[in-house]
Design a protein around this motif. Structure first.
Motif, short mmCIF file in Angstrom:
data_model
loop_
_atom_site.label_atom_id
_atom_site.label_comp_id
_atom_site.label_asym_id
_atom_site.label_seq_id
_atom_site.Cartn_x
_atom_site.Cartn_y
_atom_site.Cartn_z
N SER A 3 -21.36 34.26 32.35
CA SER A 3 -20.13 34.93 32.79
C SER A 3 -20.18 36.46 32.63
O SER A 3 -19.19 37.13 32.89
CB SER A 3 -18.93 34.37 32.03
N THR A 4 -21.32 36.99 32.20
CA THR A 4 -21.46 38.43 31.95
C THR A 4 -22.48 39.03 32.91
O THR A 4 -23.52 38.42 33.16
CB THR A 4 -21.91 38.68 30.49
N PRO A 47 -27.54 42.25 39.21
CA PRO A 47 -28.67 41.33 39.28
C PRO A 47 -28.23 39.88 39.14
O PRO A 47 -27.25 39.57 38.47
CB PRO A 47 -29.55 41.73 38.08
N THR A 48 -28.96 39.01 39.81
CA THR A 48 -28.76 37.57 39.69
C THR A 48 -29.73 37.05 38.64
O THR A 48 -30.93 37.33 38.70
CB THR A 48 -29.03 36.88 41.04
N ALA A 75 -28.38 44.39 28.07
CA ALA A 75 -27.06 44.79 27.59
C ALA A 75 -26.06 44.50 28.71
O ALA A 75 -26.43 44.54 29.89
CB ALA A 75 -27.02 46.27 27.22
N PRO A 76 -24.82 44.20 28.36
CA PRO A 76 -23.81 44.07 29.41
C PRO A 76 -23.74 45.36 30.23
O PRO A 76 -23.75 46.46 29.67
CB PRO A 76 -22.53 43.81 28.63
N SER A 77 -23.68 45.24 31.54
CA SER A 77 -23.73 46.41 32.41
C SER A 77 -22.52 47.33 32.24
O SER A 77 -22.59 48.50 32.59
CB SER A 77 -23.89 45.99 33.87
N LEU A 78 -21.43 46.85 31.69
CA LEU A 78 -20.26 47.71 31.49
C LEU A 78 -20.56 48.86 30.53
O LEU A 78 -19.89 49.88 30.56
CB LEU A 78 -19.05 46.91 31.01
N ASN A 86 -23.99 49.82 36.59
CA ASN A 86 -22.59 49.45 36.45
C ASN A 86 -21.91 49.42 37.81
O ASN A 86 -20.69 49.41 37.90
CB ASN A 86 -21.88 50.45 35.51
N GLY A 87 -22.68 49.40 38.89
CA GLY A 87 -22.13 49.43 40.24
C GLY A 87 -21.69 48.06 40.74
O GLY A 87 -21.61 47.09 39.98
#
Length: 136
Positions: free
Chosen positions: A75-76, A100-101, A11-14, A95-96
């Motif tokens: 890009s996410t 991760p790469t 999931a997107p970290s936001l 969300n910090g």
């Protein structure tokens, strides 16, 4: 520490903005997790190193995806929910500031007996290890 993973979700970290993080545990709020289509078991390795500024964990997830395309957008920033074969759930990412790469590589083996598809490698160097998820 080496763990074998039978399900990987992302999931997107936001979406982790309202979740709570302790020293080694995460309490997740509602997150729209999506399954990564993987082939066979994935693995995650957490390597500990001592440095001048404290302890660093290098966490690396390796998975083979079905097909030759990754559903992840470059890009996410993503977080990953890992379901271990033991039944435990771990969170890779937050969300910090440290994200991760994500690297992908198309695997086209020379033998028909070998697995083909996209190899996904997710790595994170942080002061925090994998978070054990307590409420899912």
């Amino acid at each position: 520490m080496l763990l074998y993973i039978n399900r990987v979700q992302y999931a997107p970290s936001l979406h982790l903005a309202t979740s709570a993080f302790g020293a080694r545990r995460a309490y997740l709020d509602t997150v729209p997790w999506r399954d990564l289509p993987t082939v066979k078991l994935s693995s995650v390795k957490d390597t500990l190193s001592l440095e001048d500024h404290g302890i660093k964990h290098t966490v690396e997830l390796k998975a083979t995806l079905c097909g030759d395309e990754s559903p992840l957008s470059p890009s996410t920033d993503y977080a990953f929910l890992l379901h271990a074969v033991s039944g435990a759930k771990y969170l890779l990412g937050s969300n910090g500031d440290t994200q991760p790469t994500v690297l992908t590589e198309l695997n086209a083996p020379s033998s028909a007996a070998e697995v083909s598809g996209m190899t996904l490698t997710v790595s994170l160097v942080s002061g925090n290890p994998l978070y054990l998820v307590s409420n899912i």
